[in-house]
Design an enzyme around this catalytic site. Structure first.
Site, mmCIF file in Angstrom:
data_model
loop_
_atom_site.group_PDB
_atom_site.id
_atom_site.type_symbol
_atom_site.label_atom_id
_atom_site.label_comp_id
_atom_site.label_asym_id
_atom_site.label_seq_id
_atom_site.Cartn_x
_atom_site.Cartn_y
_atom_site.Cartn_z
ATOM 1 N N GLY A 93 32.330 10.988 -14.676
ATOM 2 C CA GLY A 93 32.600 12.320 -15.220
ATOM 3 C C GLY A 93 33.747 12.212 -16.199
ATOM 4 C CB SER A 125 31.154 6.502 -15.757
ATOM 5 O OG SER A 125 31.513 7.117 -16.967
ATOM 6 C CB ALA A 126 35.392 8.692 -14.760
ATOM 7 C CG HIS A 162 29.422 5.034 -20.660
ATOM 8 N ND1 HIS A 162 28.256 5.126 -19.925
ATOM 9 C CD2 HIS A 162 30.357 5.730 -19.946
ATOM 10 C CE1 HIS A 162 28.480 5.855 -18.836
ATOM 11 N NE2 HIS A 162 29.745 6.215 -18.820
ATOM 12 C CD GLU A 197 25.627 3.342 -20.903
ATOM 13 O OE1 GLU A 197 26.018 3.033 -19.765
ATOM 14 O OE2 GLU A 197 25.850 4.453 -21.402
#
Length: 237
Positions: A93, A125-126, A162, A197
């Site tokens: 997020g 991700s985060a 990413h 990715e």
């Protein structure tokens, strides 16, 4: 002696796969010894959905793991959930919102201590960003204001999830390489691991193995770029 075990993933999707589908087999292998046990989930990066909704989405995605998944927001004392857990996960997020809430709830040190004592940790991700030294190489907008950019520092380098090389046609802003070059110009002693990715770093002790569908990049100095091959293992300490 306890061994640090982490799985740091670029994101929750790869190409046209559904939510967390591509990485669930990695996580299942990573958590082989945790079946029937408790997973503490940190939802604080979530912005566009409630923490309850985030918890439910992760519970559904990880149903095959056969673990009891409890979000830390369900307790007035989130530290208690972390301390009782057999594994810890942090979702993706907005990285600034995530780190801000980790500071607000005093969770950085409890999570850090758990992982250093051998509790498996994974994030995407985060959630991978905050495992690094700082969040200064996140791709997110600073929509919240954490007390510091310093993160868990369980992986003593920077992570850029990413990662996409080059520019899209018609895009006149900086490329990811140009942004990372700016970071390294201001922070010349830092090291950045760029995760395209569908890639992840599986960490055990002081070594990391590249898993997924692509190679990753190690970037340092004046944009000195080293490609690290898929399935290779290296010492990062």
């Amino acid at each position: 002696m306890s061994v640090k075990k982490m799985l740091l993933m670029s994101g929750s999707k790869y190409r046209d796969t559904a939510y967390l589908v591509h990485c669930t087999p990695w996580i299942a292998r990573f958590l082989t010894d945790c079946r029937g046990k408790t997973l503490a989930f940190v939802p604080y990066a979530g912005v566009s959905r409630s923490y309850d909704q985030y918890e439910q989405a992760v519970q559904q995605a990880f149903e095959s793991l056969e673990m009891k998944i409890i979000s830390v927001h369900q307790s007035q004392d989130p530290t208690e959930i972390i301390e009782r857990a057999d594994a810890v996960a942090i979702g993706g997020g907005n990285t600034f919102c995530l780190l801000n809430q980790l500071y607000r709830h005093n969770l950085l040190e409890p999570i850090r201590n758990k992982v250093k004592c051998g509790t498996p940790f994974f994030g995407w991700s985060a959630g991978a960003n905050v495992a690094g030294a700082s969040i200064m190489t996140t791709n997110d907008m600073p929509i919240a204001y954490p007390p510091s950019f310093k993160a868990l520092d369980l992986f003593p380098a920077q992570i850029n999830p990413h990662f996409i090389s080059g520019k899209m046609q018609g895009h006149n802003g900086e490329s990811r390489e140009e942004r990372l070059n700016e970071f390294l110009t201001v922070n010349p002693n830092a090291v950045v691991y760029a995760l395209p990715e569908g890639t992840a770093l599986q960490i055990r002790g002081n070594t990391a193995t590249v898993i997924g569908y692509d190679n990753i990049l190690r970037i340092s100095g004046q944009m000195d770029v080293e490609e690290i091959a898929l399935n290779s293992t290296f010492n990062y300490a």
